[in-house]
Design a protein around this motif. Structure first.
Motif, short mmCIF file in Angstrom:
data_model
loop_
_atom_site.label_atom_id
_atom_site.label_comp_id
_atom_site.label_asym_id
_atom_site.label_seq_id
_atom_site.Cartn_x
_atom_site.Cartn_y
_atom_site.Cartn_z
N LEU A 195 -7.89 16.03 -3.34
CA LEU A 195 -7.92 14.86 -4.21
C LEU A 195 -8.90 13.83 -3.65
N ALA A 196 -9.73 13.27 -4.52
CA ALA A 196 -10.75 12.29 -4.11
C ALA A 196 -10.78 11.17 -5.16
N MET A 197 -10.25 10.01 -4.77
CA MET A 197 -10.17 8.90 -5.73
C MET A 197 -11.41 8.01 -5.60
N PRO A 198 -12.14 7.78 -6.70
CA PRO A 198 -13.33 6.95 -6.61
C PRO A 198 -12.97 5.51 -6.21
N THR A 199 -13.77 4.94 -5.31
CA THR A 199 -13.51 3.57 -4.84
C THR A 199 -14.71 2.67 -5.05
N GLY A 200 -15.69 3.14 -5.80
CA GLY A 200 -16.84 2.28 -6.09
C GLY A 200 -17.90 2.35 -5.02
N PRO A 201 -19.10 1.87 -5.34
CA PRO A 201 -20.21 1.96 -4.39
C PRO A 201 -20.08 0.98 -3.23
N HIS A 202 -20.49 1.41 -2.06
CA HIS A 202 -20.59 0.56 -0.89
C HIS A 202 -22.06 0.39 -0.51
N GLU A 203 -22.36 -0.67 0.23
CA GLU A 203 -23.73 -0.89 0.70
C GLU A 203 -24.10 0.18 1.73
N MET A 204 -25.39 0.51 1.74
CA MET A 204 -25.89 1.52 2.69
C MET A 204 -25.48 1.22 4.13
N GLU A 261 -8.33 8.17 -13.19
CA GLU A 261 -9.43 9.08 -12.96
C GLU A 261 -9.27 9.67 -11.57
N ALA A 262 -9.28 10.95 -11.49
CA ALA A 262 -9.20 11.58 -10.17
C ALA A 262 -10.34 12.60 -10.08
N TRP A 263 -10.85 12.78 -8.89
CA TRP A 263 -11.86 13.80 -8.65
C TRP A 263 -11.27 14.80 -7.66
N GLY A 296 -29.95 4.09 -3.44
CA GLY A 296 -29.89 2.90 -2.60
C GLY A 296 -28.51 2.31 -2.37
N GLU A 297 -27.47 2.95 -2.91
CA GLU A 297 -26.12 2.53 -2.56
C GLU A 297 -25.28 3.78 -2.35
N MET A 298 -24.01 3.57 -1.98
CA MET A 298 -23.18 4.72 -1.63
C MET A 298 -21.91 4.77 -2.47
N PRO A 299 -21.97 5.47 -3.62
CA PRO A 299 -20.74 5.75 -4.36
C PRO A 299 -19.74 6.42 -3.40
N SER A 300 -18.46 6.06 -3.54
CA SER A 300 -17.47 6.46 -2.53
C SER A 300 -16.20 7.00 -3.17
N TRP A 301 -15.56 7.87 -2.42
CA TRP A 301 -14.28 8.45 -2.82
C TRP A 301 -13.33 8.38 -1.64
N SER A 302 -12.09 8.05 -1.91
CA SER A 302 -11.05 8.06 -0.89
C SER A 302 -10.33 9.41 -0.96
N VAL A 303 -10.42 10.15 0.15
CA VAL A 303 -9.85 11.50 0.19
C VAL A 303 -8.66 11.47 1.14
N PRO A 304 -7.43 11.46 0.61
CA PRO A 304 -6.26 11.27 1.48
C PRO A 304 -6.18 12.29 2.62
N LYS A 305 -6.42 13.56 2.32
CA LYS A 305 -6.28 14.59 3.36
C LYS A 305 -7.59 14.89 4.08
N GLY A 306 -8.67 14.29 3.62
CA GLY A 306 -9.97 14.54 4.24
C GLY A 306 -10.63 15.77 3.67
N PRO A 307 -11.96 15.86 3.83
CA PRO A 307 -12.68 17.05 3.36
C PRO A 307 -12.22 18.28 4.12
#
Ligand code: MN
Length: 181
Positions: free
Chosen positions: A48-57, A143-145, A28-39
Protein backbone atom coordinates in the motif's frame (compact mmCIF):
# COMPACT_ATOMS: atom_id res chain seq x y z
CA UNK A 1 27.35 1.95 -16.22
CA UNK A 2 23.75 3.04 -16.34
CA UNK A 3 22.73 4.99 -13.29
CA UNK A 4 19.34 6.51 -13.99
CA UNK A 5 18.14 9.93 -15.07
CA UNK A 6 16.36 11.33 -12.02
CA UNK A 7 16.65 11.23 -8.23
CA UNK A 8 14.70 9.06 -5.83
CA UNK A 9 14.77 8.69 -2.07
CA UNK A 10 13.09 6.54 0.54
CA UNK A 11 12.90 8.10 3.99
CA UNK A 12 12.07 5.87 6.93
CA UNK A 13 9.97 8.00 9.24
CA UNK A 14 8.88 7.31 12.79
CA UNK A 15 5.95 9.69 13.10
CA UNK A 16 2.74 8.65 14.86
CA UNK A 17 3.11 5.43 12.91
CA UNK A 18 6.27 4.09 11.29
CA UNK A 19 6.24 4.38 7.50
CA UNK A 20 8.53 4.89 4.52
CA UNK A 21 8.21 7.99 2.34
CA UNK A 22 8.97 7.09 -1.26
CA UNK A 23 9.78 10.08 -3.46
CA UNK A 24 10.49 10.27 -7.20
CA UNK A 25 11.88 13.33 -8.97
CA UNK A 26 9.47 14.44 -11.68
CA UNK A 27 9.88 17.84 -13.27
CA UNK A 28 11.85 19.44 -10.48
CA UNK A 29 9.81 18.25 -7.52
CA UNK A 30 9.25 14.96 -5.75
CA UNK A 31 5.78 13.42 -5.82
CA UNK A 32 5.62 11.21 -2.71
CA UNK A 33 3.88 8.17 -1.33
CA UNK A 34 3.71 6.95 2.24
CA UNK A 35 4.35 3.20 2.29
CA UNK A 36 3.47 1.79 5.73
CA UNK A 37 5.42 -1.48 5.35
CA UNK A 38 8.14 -0.07 3.11
CA UNK A 39 9.13 -1.12 -0.40
CA UNK A 40 9.80 -4.80 -0.98
CA UNK A 41 11.94 -6.71 -3.46
CA UNK A 42 9.45 -9.57 -3.27
CA UNK A 43 7.40 -9.59 -6.49
CA UNK A 44 4.55 -11.49 -4.84
CA UNK A 45 3.63 -8.64 -2.45
CA UNK A 46 1.76 -5.44 -3.19
CA UNK A 47 2.62 -2.62 -0.81
CA UNK A 48 0.00 0.00 0.00
CA UNK A 49 1.33 3.45 -0.98
CA UNK A 50 -0.71 6.51 -0.02
CA UNK A 51 0.04 9.67 -2.02
CA UNK A 52 1.24 12.55 0.18
CA UNK A 53 1.84 15.23 -2.42
CA UNK A 54 5.04 16.64 -3.88
CA UNK A 55 8.02 17.58 -1.72
CA UNK A 56 10.87 19.92 -2.61
CA UNK A 57 13.96 18.34 -4.14
CA UNK A 58 16.14 19.42 -1.21
CA UNK A 59 14.05 17.43 1.25
CA UNK A 60 15.65 14.23 -0.02
CA UNK A 61 18.79 15.24 1.89
CA UNK A 62 17.03 15.42 5.24
CA UNK A 63 17.96 12.94 7.92
CA UNK A 64 17.35 13.85 11.54
CA UNK A 65 14.48 14.76 13.81
CA UNK A 66 11.32 16.68 13.01
CA UNK A 67 10.76 18.55 16.27
CA UNK A 68 7.77 17.81 18.49
CA UNK A 69 4.67 19.86 17.74
CA UNK A 70 5.36 19.88 13.99
CA UNK A 71 3.57 17.77 11.39
CA UNK A 72 5.30 14.39 11.17
CA UNK A 73 7.28 14.95 14.39
CA UNK A 74 9.81 12.14 14.86
CA UNK A 75 12.99 10.65 13.44
CA UNK A 76 13.69 10.52 9.69
CA UNK A 77 16.30 8.24 8.08
CA UNK A 78 17.51 8.34 4.49
CA UNK A 79 16.76 4.63 4.12
CA UNK A 80 17.64 4.46 0.42
CA UNK A 81 18.63 6.91 -2.27
CA UNK A 82 19.89 6.95 -5.79
CA UNK A 83 18.68 7.47 -9.33
CA UNK A 84 15.89 6.05 -11.41
CA UNK A 85 14.80 5.90 -15.03
CA UNK A 86 11.18 5.73 -16.20
CA UNK A 87 10.00 2.70 -18.14
CA UNK A 88 7.26 2.32 -20.68
CA UNK A 89 5.32 -0.85 -21.41
CA UNK A 90 5.81 -1.58 -25.10
CA UNK A 91 3.86 -4.85 -25.02
CA UNK A 92 2.03 -6.80 -22.32
CA UNK A 93 4.67 -7.40 -19.66
CA UNK A 94 7.46 -6.05 -21.87
CA UNK A 95 9.04 -2.83 -20.70
CA UNK A 96 11.56 -0.47 -22.21
CA UNK A 97 13.74 1.78 -20.10
CA UNK A 98 13.66 5.38 -21.28
CA UNK A 99 17.20 6.69 -21.67
CA UNK A 100 16.61 10.02 -23.35
CA UNK A 101 15.99 12.96 -21.01
CA UNK A 102 13.15 14.77 -22.78
CA UNK A 103 11.23 11.54 -23.40
CA UNK A 104 11.84 10.49 -19.80
CA UNK A 105 10.32 13.70 -18.44
CA UNK A 106 7.29 13.24 -20.69
CA UNK A 107 6.86 9.59 -19.74
CA UNK A 108 7.21 10.25 -16.00
CA UNK A 109 4.72 13.13 -16.06
CA UNK A 110 2.15 11.21 -18.13
CA UNK A 111 2.47 8.03 -16.07
CA UNK A 112 1.98 9.94 -12.81
CA UNK A 113 -1.15 11.55 -14.23
CA UNK A 114 -2.41 8.19 -15.48
CA UNK A 115 -1.73 6.45 -12.17
CA UNK A 116 0.63 3.86 -13.57
CA UNK A 117 4.28 4.71 -12.96
CA UNK A 118 6.92 2.19 -14.03
CA UNK A 119 10.59 2.69 -13.32
CA UNK A 120 13.97 1.10 -12.70
CA UNK A 121 15.71 2.03 -9.45
CA UNK A 122 19.46 2.31 -9.00
CA UNK A 123 19.65 2.62 -5.23
CA UNK A 124 21.84 1.27 -2.47
CA UNK A 125 19.17 -1.14 -1.22
CA UNK A 126 16.56 -1.12 -3.97
CA UNK A 127 17.38 -2.19 -7.51
CA UNK A 128 15.46 -3.16 -10.58
CA UNK A 129 12.04 -2.60 -12.04
CA UNK A 130 8.97 -1.50 -10.06
CA UNK A 131 5.49 -0.12 -10.62
CA UNK A 132 3.29 2.25 -8.66
CA UNK A 133 -0.32 1.72 -9.65
CA UNK A 134 -3.32 3.79 -8.59
CA UNK A 135 -6.34 1.84 -7.38
CA UNK A 136 -9.78 2.95 -6.28
CA UNK A 137 -8.87 2.67 -2.62
CA UNK A 138 -10.27 0.63 0.21
CA UNK A 139 -13.01 1.58 2.64
CA UNK A 140 -12.72 5.23 3.55
CA UNK A 141 -9.54 5.84 1.54
CA UNK A 142 -10.12 8.13 -1.39
CA UNK A 143 -7.13 7.06 -3.39
CA UNK A 144 -4.65 4.31 -2.77
CA UNK A 145 -1.71 3.17 -4.84
CA UNK A 146 0.13 -0.13 -4.80
CA UNK A 147 3.88 -0.52 -5.11
CA UNK A 148 4.88 -3.71 -6.88
CA UNK A 149 8.24 -5.25 -7.75
CA UNK A 150 8.48 -6.56 -11.29
CA UNK A 151 10.23 -9.88 -11.77
CA UNK A 152 13.92 -9.47 -12.54
CA UNK A 153 17.31 -10.50 -11.21
CA UNK A 154 16.95 -8.20 -8.17
CA UNK A 155 13.94 -9.95 -6.63
CA UNK A 156 14.24 -11.34 -3.10
CA UNK A 157 11.35 -13.32 -1.74
CA UNK A 158 10.35 -12.40 1.81
CA UNK A 159 12.14 -9.04 1.64
CA UNK A 160 11.06 -6.76 4.49
CA UNK A 161 12.31 -3.17 4.62
CA UNK A 162 12.20 -3.29 8.44
CA UNK A 163 14.97 -5.94 8.37
CA UNK A 164 17.39 -3.30 7.02
CA UNK A 165 17.38 -0.65 9.73
CA UNK A 166 20.37 1.45 8.65
CA UNK A 167 20.74 4.73 6.81
CA UNK A 168 21.92 4.59 3.20
CA UNK A 169 24.00 7.70 3.94
CA UNK A 170 25.22 7.39 7.55
CA UNK A 171 24.59 3.69 8.37
CA UNK A 172 22.79 4.78 11.56
CA UNK A 173 19.71 2.95 12.87
CA UNK A 174 16.48 4.87 13.38
CA UNK A 175 17.01 4.62 17.16
CA UNK A 176 20.48 6.19 16.77
CA UNK A 177 19.07 9.00 14.67
CA UNK A 178 16.31 9.56 17.25
CA UNK A 179 18.98 9.80 19.97
CA UNK A 180 21.52 11.89 18.04
CA UNK A 181 19.38 14.04 15.75
MN1 MN B 1 6.47 10.75 6.51
Amino acid sequence: MTSGLFAFVVQKHKATALHYDFRLEIEGEMPSWSVPKGPSLDPSVKRLAMPTGPHEMDYRNFEGIIAGGNYGAGAVMIWDEGRYSPEIEVDKGVRRKVTQLSEATEVATASLRDGNVKFTLYGKKLHGSFALVRTRGFGSMKEAWLMIKHRDEYCKSGYEANDYDFSARTKRSLAQIAAQG
